[in-house]
Structure formats: C-alpha cells, structure tokens
Design a protein around this motif. Structure first.
Motif: not given
Ligand code: MN
Ligand code: G
Length: 257
Positions: A20, A78, A107, A137, A158, A194
């Motif tokens: 990421e 993102n 994301e 996300d 995630k 995460e």
């Molecule tokens: Mn993220």
C-alpha cells in the motif's frame, strides 16, 4: 509530499504479494503530517483530485521500476470517497492506469460509497473493467451496509486495525474477525488484516483462514528505496528457507513486537 510503502504478506503463499502506498507531508515547520490530518483539508479545497493523480503517477512509475527489478507486485493507493463521485477524475485515473502498464489497486471505504451509492458503484465497476484491483479499506470501522457490500466489485476486504491490535487480549475481537473472514470468503473476496503487530496475532489470523497480513510486525511504511531493499532481502530469505509447515520464514524476518 512524498510516498511511503507498506508491504502485505500472503500467509499461505509465504510471500510479499502487494503493498500500500501512503502519502505523507513533510511540513517545513510542523514536521511530518499524516493523511488523517491533511486529507480532509485537501477534500475541502478540491486539491484531493490533483493530489491523488500525482500519487497515482508516482506509484505507476515505482511499480514499473520494481517490476523491472523482478518484483512485480500489485500496489494500492487510497481513493477518497469524494473522488468516487467525480467522473473527470475516474476517466483520467483509468487512462493513466491503462497507458501506464502497471499493476495498480485502489482502496476505498464503504463509508465513501454510502454518500451516493449509485454513482460510486458505477465508477467502481469502471475501475474493475480496466483491470484495477479493488480493496475495501478499514472494514468495520465506518458505516457498513451489507446491501452495498454485496454489490461492490472488490476482490479484497481489509479488516480495520481496530479489531486486530487487541486480537489476542480481547474476548469479542476474535469472534468479529472470524465471522468477517467467513463473510468475505463467502462473497469471494480475500481478506487482509491491518495493524498486525505481534506473532501471536498473526498465528491466530492464520488459523482463522485470513489470507494476508499488513502491519508493523512485517514492516512500518518505508521509503521506496528501503522497500526495494526489503524486497531484495526477502528474496534471499525465502530462497534460503526450508518449508517447515506454517511460518517457515526465518525468525529474523518477523519483528519481535
Ligand atoms: Mn488503506
Ligand atoms: O486507513 P488506512 O488503513 O489506509 O491507514 C493506514 C495507516 O495505518 C498508516 O498511516 C499506517 O502508518 C498505520 N499502520 C500501519 N500498520 C500499523 C500497525 O501495525 N499498527 C498501527 N497501530 N498502525 C499501523
């Protein structure tokens, strides 16, 4: 502004499968500013579109540089919810990814879809059609709707670090995480946890069938140069490792928390 990269490890494949990209702002007076503190201002001032396209251009270049060095990873950026309603942004981003020839993912949070679901979902479909991987996300931390979840063309979910950082010291978090993993798998998505900071959390996630982990245990977000070096070292480590069931990487790979 500059980018840092944080790798994700695929638990069953025992390899770094993606990363990421995270935007940071090195302010001359205030020091390092993290996205939580400047993205809202960027959204209000309409700077978010140009900032995200700048990020995308950097990430495309970095992805191609890494691929040429033998590390053809999927790299995610993102995307703010505001941009999911911006047709000009969507067209430009697709054009950049298509002409860039790099493996890119976006994301997005569910909360960002809920503002204007019809437009957002249509734009996500456009992203998916041009080959952009989509990940949901911060799952569980914002506004969630199973009605939208089932419509999102995402291949990855995630789970927010809120449920992971105390995974092994809480009664409820493991139950929530386990049922979220099962839900995502039923919807044909892979699951990333995460905020994995300890070996114990990673072992539990592995037993629960979680696909990928991201967090300080593997690496903090690091510069592109440091990330490239990390990938080179990992190549030697995994070549030297002999498979011994689960977690066969040498202990030196995992940071002791
Ligand atoms: Mn993220
Ligand atoms: O919202 P999003 O998931 O994109 O935010 C990622 C942020 O989480 C990054 O700014 C990163 O520094 C932070 N982060 C990444 N890994 C960990 C971790 O293992 N623990 C904690 N507490 N924060 C993390």
């Amino acid at each position: 502004m500059f980018l840092q990269y944080q790798p994700k490890v695929h638990l069953r494949r025992q390899e770094i499968c993606s990363a990421e990209a995270l935007v940071r702002w090195q302010h001359p007076v205030r020091g390092l500013i993290l996205p939580g503190d400047f993205i809202p201002a960027a959204e209000d001032s309409r700077a978010i579109g140009p900032l995200t396209l700048w990020t995308l251009a950097q990430v495309i270049a970095d992805q191609k540089m890494l691929a040429a060095a033998g590390h053809d990873l999927l790299i995610f950026i993102n995307i703010s919810g505001q941009l999911l309603g911006d047709a000009a942004f969507v067209a430009r981003a697709c054009q950049m990814v298509q002409s860039g020839g790099a493996r890119i993912g976006f994301e997005i949070t569910e909360t960002s879809v809920i503002r204007d679901p019809e437009t957002a979902i249509a734009h996500l479909q456009v992203f998916a059609e041009v080959g952009i991987a989509l990940a949901i996300d911060d799952y569980g931390a914002g506004l969630s709707s199973l009605a939208y979840l089932k419509q999102l063309p995402a291949s990855e979910l995630k789970i927010d670090k809120l449920f992971i950082t105390q995974l092994t010291s809480s009664n409820r978090d493991p139950l929530i995480v386990r049922s979220t993993i099962d839900l995502a798998h039923a919807l044909d998505m892979e699951v990333t946890a995460e905020g994995v900071e300890t070996q114990a959390a990673m072992a539990l996630l592995s037993v629960m069938g979680c696909d990928m982990v991201q967090g300080f245990l593997i690496s903090r977000p690091i510069s592109i140069g440091a990330f490239r070096q990390f990938l080179e070292e990992d190549r030697h480590l995994s070549a030297a490792a002999e498979p011994r069931g689960s977690f066969f990487r040498p202990a030196s790979f995992w940071k002791s928390a």
